[in-house]
Design an enzyme around this catalytic site. Sequence first.
Site, mmCIF file in Angstrom:
data_model
loop_
_atom_site.group_PDB
_atom_site.id
_atom_site.type_symbol
_atom_site.label_atom_id
_atom_site.label_comp_id
_atom_site.label_asym_id
_atom_site.label_seq_id
_atom_site.Cartn_x
_atom_site.Cartn_y
_atom_site.Cartn_z
ATOM 1 N N LYS A 1 36.921 49.811 40.167
ATOM 2 C CA LYS A 1 35.596 49.221 40.438
ATOM 3 C C LYS A 1 35.214 49.292 41.908
ATOM 4 O O LYS A 1 34.849 48.303 42.538
ATOM 5 C CB LYS A 1 35.555 47.772 39.956
ATOM 6 C CG LYS A 1 35.783 47.652 38.453
ATOM 7 C CD LYS A 1 35.575 46.259 37.942
ATOM 8 C CE LYS A 1 35.909 46.131 36.477
ATOM 9 N NZ LYS A 1 37.315 46.314 36.129
HETATM 10 O O1 LIG Z 1 33.132 44.559 32.015
HETATM 11 C C1 LIG Z 1 34.342 44.756 32.165
HETATM 12 C C2 LIG Z 1 34.833 45.745 32.991
HETATM 13 C C3 LIG Z 1 36.180 45.945 33.061
HETATM 14 N N1 LIG Z 1 37.056 45.185 32.365
HETATM 15 C C4 LIG Z 1 38.505 45.478 32.495
HETATM 16 O O2 LIG Z 1 38.994 45.909 31.215
HETATM 17 C C5 LIG Z 1 40.265 45.312 30.959
HETATM 18 C C6 LIG Z 1 40.155 44.376 29.777
HETATM 19 O O3 LIG Z 1 41.417 43.869 29.434
HETATM 20 P P1 LIG Z 1 41.672 43.063 28.044
HETATM 21 O O4 LIG Z 1 43.097 42.673 28.140
HETATM 22 O O5 LIG Z 1 41.421 44.053 26.933
HETATM 23 O O6 LIG Z 1 40.735 41.930 28.033
HETATM 24 C C7 LIG Z 1 40.683 44.612 32.253
HETATM 25 O O7 LIG Z 1 41.403 45.536 33.038
HETATM 26 C C8 LIG Z 1 39.364 44.289 32.916
HETATM 27 O O8 LIG Z 1 39.467 44.232 34.322
HETATM 28 C C9 LIG Z 1 36.568 44.206 31.556
HETATM 29 O O9 LIG Z 1 37.318 43.482 30.889
HETATM 30 N N2 LIG Z 1 35.214 44.007 31.472
#
Ligand SMILES: O=c1ccn([C@@H]2O[C@H](COP(=O)(O)O)[C@@H](O)[C@H]2O)c(=O)[nH]1
Length: 278
Positions: free
Chosen positions: A96
């Site tokens: 990001k």
């Molecule tokens: O809008 C967003 C952007 C990035 N993320 C990232 O994706 C994963 C989600 O992890 P889970 O364990 O599946 O919840 C994490 O690395 C976030 O930083 C997001 O969740 N939402």
Amino acid sequence: METFGARLHRAVAERGPLCVGIDPHPQLLARWGLPDDVEGLDRFARTVVDALGDRVAVVKPQSAFFERFGARGVGILESTIRQLRDCGSLVLLDVKRGDIGSTVRAYASAYLDPSSPLYVDAITASPYLGVGSLAPMFELAAEHGGGVFVLALTSNPEGAAVQHARGADGRTVAQTVIDEISQLNAGAEPLGSFGLVVGATIGETGHDLSRVGGPLLAPGLGAQGATAADLRAVFGASLPAVLPSYSREVLGAGADVAALRAAAERVLADCRAVVPAR
Ligand SMILES: O=c1ccn([C@@H]2O[C@H](COP(=O)(O)O)[C@@H](O)[C@H]2O)c(=O)[nH]1
């Protein structure tokens, strides 16, 4: 040179519409019986690569969980990226990044220049200094067949206050981002290299994704509460472009290679039932 969009299109056709994140949360390390240190991080990441690197279309290491351990953690991120690329999965680094243009150029060389130790297929980027400030990233990605996924409608509940705000022309901030990225993908076939991040948790918001022409990364599935079925309301007719993304939902099944594979197969079956083949 094959573009990122074309490579992603092929990877999804061969392996299915799924991105799995490598997010070594301290709680997951503990659950896997691993120490919360660089050795634990290394074993965690290697196990995910062994389990999924040869079968999942896209793997998304979350940089923060590697950076947490300083230079040695970043070293493990480097070797994880190399191992994943050797196994044939596309690597999307979730970092990001975003800044003024001259600094964005340095971020672009860090991740999208093939001579960099942290070179990956694609990265995530933040547009809140203006989508135009990310131009050096888009340029280097285009030069080397890389991709960039720009935050548009994020999966967290706090995102809407900023992203749904309206500018003087009546469009939301998110729609402005969506429209600018759509222009970058104009004419790209079979898929553009510039994607958007749109959370699976957000429900129907009325944003128009119909002209994006690039991939739509959908985090928020599993641990954040969204299900594959929720993708229908969020994406509607744009479902074929969706790349569903799970981290904890799959990683929570570890530390066993077979269990991780079974979890990835289960969520992939859920996604295939909703995301039509392109
Ligand atoms: O809008 C967003 C952007 C990035 N993320 C990232 O994706 C994963 C989600 O992890 P889970 O364990 O599946 O919840 C994490 O690395 C976030 O930083 C997001 O969740 N939402």
